[in-house]
Scaffold this motif. Sequence first.
Motif, PDB file in Angstrom:
ATOM      1  N   ALA A 638      50.928  63.426  26.749  1.00 36.51           N
ATOM      2  CA  ALA A 638      51.476  62.665  27.877  1.00 36.51           C
ATOM      3  C   ALA A 638      50.418  62.369  28.924  1.00 36.51           C
ATOM      4  N   TYR A 639      49.506  63.315  29.155  1.00 36.14           N
ATOM      5  CA  TYR A 639      48.440  63.129  30.126  1.00 36.14           C
ATOM      6  C   TYR A 639      47.207  62.485  29.496  1.00 36.14           C
ATOM      7  N   ILE A 640      46.803  63.045  28.386  1.00 34.93           N
ATOM      8  CA  ILE A 640      45.471  62.756  27.833  1.00 34.93           C
ATOM      9  C   ILE A 640      45.553  61.740  26.702  1.00 34.93           C
ATOM     10  N   PHE A 641      44.657  60.779  26.752  1.00 33.88           N
ATOM     11  CA  PHE A 641      44.470  59.803  25.682  1.00 33.88           C
ATOM     12  C   PHE A 641      43.234  60.213  24.903  1.00 33.88           C
ATOM     13  N   ARG A 642      43.430  60.462  23.618  1.00 33.99           N
ATOM     14  CA  ARG A 642      42.289  60.819  22.777  1.00 33.99           C
ATOM     15  C   ARG A 642      42.517  60.263  21.376  1.00 33.99           C
ATOM     16  N   PRO A 643      41.986  59.075  21.105  1.00 30.95           N
ATOM     17  CA  PRO A 643      42.155  58.521  19.766  1.00 30.95           C
ATOM     18  C   PRO A 643      41.268  59.241  18.765  1.00 30.95           C
ATOM     19  N   ASN A 644      41.712  59.265  17.545  1.00 27.46           N
ATOM     20  CA  ASN A 644      40.948  59.911  16.476  1.00 27.46           C
ATOM     21  C   ASN A 644      40.011  58.872  15.856  1.00 27.46           C
ATOM     22  N   GLY A 645      39.042  58.429  16.660  1.00 24.86           N
ATOM     23  CA  GLY A 645      38.122  57.389  16.243  1.00 24.86           C
ATOM     24  C   GLY A 645      38.131  56.234  17.222  1.00 24.86           C
ATOM     25  N   SER A 646      37.081  55.436  17.166  1.00 24.74           N
ATOM     26  CA  SER A 646      36.923  54.345  18.129  1.00 24.74           C
ATOM     27  C   SER A 646      37.501  53.027  17.656  1.00 24.74           C
ATOM     28  N   GLU A 647      37.805  52.924  16.378  1.00 21.52           N
ATOM     29  CA  GLU A 647      38.294  51.665  15.831  1.00 21.52           C
ATOM     30  C   GLU A 647      39.815  51.711  15.670  1.00 21.52           C
ATOM     31  N   PRO A 648      40.533  50.826  16.373  1.00 15.78           N
ATOM     32  CA  PRO A 648      41.986  50.766  16.172  1.00 15.78           C
ATOM     33  C   PRO A 648      42.329  50.006  14.904  1.00 15.78           C
ATOM     34  N   PHE A 649      43.555  50.179  14.437  1.00 12.96           N
ATOM     35  CA  PHE A 649      44.020  49.534  13.207  1.00 12.96           C
ATOM     36  C   PHE A 649      44.939  48.364  13.571  1.00 12.96           C
ATOM     37  N   PRO A 650      44.755  47.194  12.964  1.00 15.44           N
ATOM     38  CA  PRO A 650      45.666  46.083  13.252  1.00 15.44           C
ATOM     39  C   PRO A 650      47.050  46.367  12.688  1.00 15.44           C
ATOM     40  N   ILE A 651      48.075  46.045  13.456  1.00  9.80           N
ATOM     41  CA  ILE A 651      49.430  46.171  12.930  1.00  9.80           C
ATOM     42  C   ILE A 651      49.658  45.129  11.829  1.00  9.80           C
ATOM     43  N   ALA A 652      49.055  43.970  12.009  1.00 10.29           N
ATOM     44  CA  ALA A 652      49.104  42.927  10.971  1.00 10.29           C
ATOM     45  C   ALA A 652      47.885  42.032  11.149  1.00 10.29           C
TER      46      ALA A 652
END
Length: 997
Positions: A638-652
Amino acid sequence: MAAAMQQLLFLFLLPFLRELEACGYQSCPATKPGLLNVHLVPHTHNDVGWLKTVDQYFYGAKTNIQRAGVQYILDSVIPQLMADPTKRFIYVEVAFFYRWWKQQSEGMKLSVIQLVNEGRLEFVNGGWCMNDEGATHYSAMIDQMTLGLQFLEETFGECGRPRVAWHIDPFGHSREQASLFAQMGFDGYFIGRLDYQDKMNRENLQKMEFIWRGSASLQPAAADLFTGVLPNGYNPPAFMCWDGLCSDDPVMDDESLEGYNVDIIVSRFLAVAYSQAEVYRTNHLIMTMGSDFHYENAQLWYKNMDKLIHYVNAQQSSGSNVNVLYSTPSCYLNQLHQANLSWSLTQEDLFPYADGPYQFWTGYFTSRPGFKRYERASNNFLQVCNQLEVLAGPMSREGPYGKGDSSTLKRAMAVAQHHDAVSGTEKQHVANDYARRLAAGWDSCQVLISNALASLMGRKEHFVFCNLLNISVCPLTATSSRFLVILYNPLVRSVRWNVRVPISGLVYEVTDPRGQKVPSEVVPVSNFTRVVSRGQALASSELIFQASVPPLGFSTYSVDKLAVVRLPRTRAQQELHRAKAVPLQIQNEHLRVLFDSDTGLISEIQNLDRDITLPITQNFYWYNASSGNGASSQASGAYIFRPNGSEPFPIAKAVHTHLVQNTLVQEVYQNFSSWCSQVVRLYVGQRFLELEWTVGPIPIDDNYGKEIISHFKTPLETGGLFYTDANGREILERRKDSRETWKLNQTEPVAGNYYPVNSRIYIKDKRIQLTVLTDRSQGGSSLLNGSLELMVHRRLLFDDQRGVGEPLLEFGEHGKGLVIRGRHLLFLDNVEVSADLHRLQAQEEFMAVQTVFSPGGGSPYQKKARFQKQFSALKKDLPPNIHLLTLAQRDQNSTLIRLEHQFEKGESANFSKPVTVNLQDLFSSFTITSVREMTLGSNQQRESTSRLRWTTAVRKACPQPVASRLNILAITLDPMQIRTFLVTLHYKNSSSTQWVR
């Protein structure tokens, strides 16, 4: 009888107590020159909701969740203060104190007033809550502070006025917050949380205390504020926590008994004091003695602090140079002021906040996006409620629909600003309670608004508030063959508003207040909306027309269903488009938007007025939320944003599209997946592109938490720079992987570059600017050259270990995830004129037109009352750079008016200029009979306000702003200036009140 006698005694003694005031800096305890003076500040931090609801925290309920009862804290502290004149205590959250005060006897109230008058009980900050700074809008921040400060002023007079702002727990700090506090008349500001790298840097440079320049537009020192970073957050030194919630040993001072520890505690305390003195500049130190919900048994704290003070000070006879005393933040501040030093100057804000590597508190910028939107819409509704309460006068509060009330929504909105409310960092059941309070406030204001509209219209209608128009739900309009649409405009300039009304017919006729027919069209309700409404919608279509609404007033439009059956133009035009296989695009007189024929995504936007063409791709992506990895066990929460990698995945990578093309509106429906869709929309005459997105329920069956972004890619050369607003006001420049005053060791290349976006974010090159307006606070960034991204929704599987104790799952109906619908508005223009558009549109979105419906056919409000279909409370439109920030009833005898210049210095060639208005000649509904100019919080007269003056290291002390003699015939506002007035009104007779355009 006894209660009545107590009340009479209270009223009799109160004036005498006021005369004996010795509060403020003159009530501060003596210190010892030449020694290291340690100011112990007994305090408690009382969250206005977090793990428990506000009510549960006040009463101490639900001890299985957390042991915390605010009423017991105040019950326990007051006797301790009354028994010993050397003791001090500070209190912050007026929402709790207000409740406690109402329950006290008159005798207890007199005792508390005496403590306040003697400076032994000191209020700091003084807001209804300690508001968040990342997800809040300046309008709501000012309102919640005003609510608390007004109660303190009415209850305690001058001695109840806080001198010091105290934000010890918000998760990062905005420059605008400092500016607002300075304009409220505060002398200093103390914060508890600071990025761990920034704090280390400040400690090394002895810059833990500084002057914060809160505005680049206002003349120094109007927005300058002395700011201090507390040494230990807001907690006591290690091994010296003596609350019932703590586990540290008490001071055991009987040498004959086992466990004697005076020498150990004194040694530890001296070591802490000397260590702290190395990073602060004067011979005065502050130590916070308390923490979350401490002092339920105040004797534990005070008895041990008494011993600490005694034994540490006894060491002075042996050559120690440390002197300890009970104190308050204002007394500590006063000693720093007397040191007569020059202080470093800070002009940036303090975002984002990280408490360690891989631990950036940037997720809460977006957490609970549904509540964030509800809070923003509630503020819009509150301003409408406040305005109509003033415009209709007493008839708004007592009328044909019952007793109208604005206070319920005022208090609910004030509570919603708490740093664990709108931030989205509370437990789910607490979030539900915040929403319930807002809903109760809406109900009360709907009664008031109905009374006011009936009075101003001269007609008692059955007013209907359809609060689900964004998903095409309004039973009245969907089932009626005739109805009225009443549009109220809270801005002080006329607006044209695009109206969308759920209906079930095919052909309708719309007439304006003068009886003239208005062009209208019918479009089918989209499948996207049908899914979101889950059967609530009775409507098969939506009626669209453009309305004109006067400033600070309303227009009434009549809608009639016609018994004519014909094929809607919408379907015919769709078939024509498919038959000719025309390249997909939408266009009005200002913009053209092209879509890629292969992917269905936006591929280009053209500004036809400026001859600007910008290739642009917009798509939705998701970051895989980390559950912890080899670098750190930190999870996204809820507080912290921490993605597991720098590249997001396109939904489509490609979307299904559907075109709706009419005279008034053109829309392209994009379907990204079963849980993500968007409508790209252009209305006739509109200078921006509207993106209405719908996201959710976010699937988690694959065991991945997801953080959803809307991403914009352009060829603009931005050089790592992008720009965000500060709480909806001034714009701040951001640079990727950089901080202005210290060298950043970046451990999170995505989350560490996220900033709060309260109303807008933009990128630009030397010629072109792309601006995105938001309808709520969101996290945003520019991670690649020419790109923008905004996080719109998040659903997570793990708690981030910051106390809330549950993952951010947010279940909606049927146990599924929450569906969120929102809007982004895109502006493409030349850099030189972009501000002219996005400033005004942002304010128009924030202070949106309020739509009320009625079946019509109501009875006259009074005998011979004339039905007024259009009304304005202003004699004429105000200039575009002037905003009526506040028009609200302060008490029975006074009204609060705030006028604001809404452009920054040098921002606009057209509007960044001083403006002068005639306050006496603004309103048509009433006459202003007296005026007092106040500070921003409305609790001090401006002419008698004198703040402490500070010297910066880069220049001499800034001159104290001089309040010129008030001339209400010529009120001048400079860029970004807000001027606050308390006025008394004389209402005109009913015939002159109804001013028809």
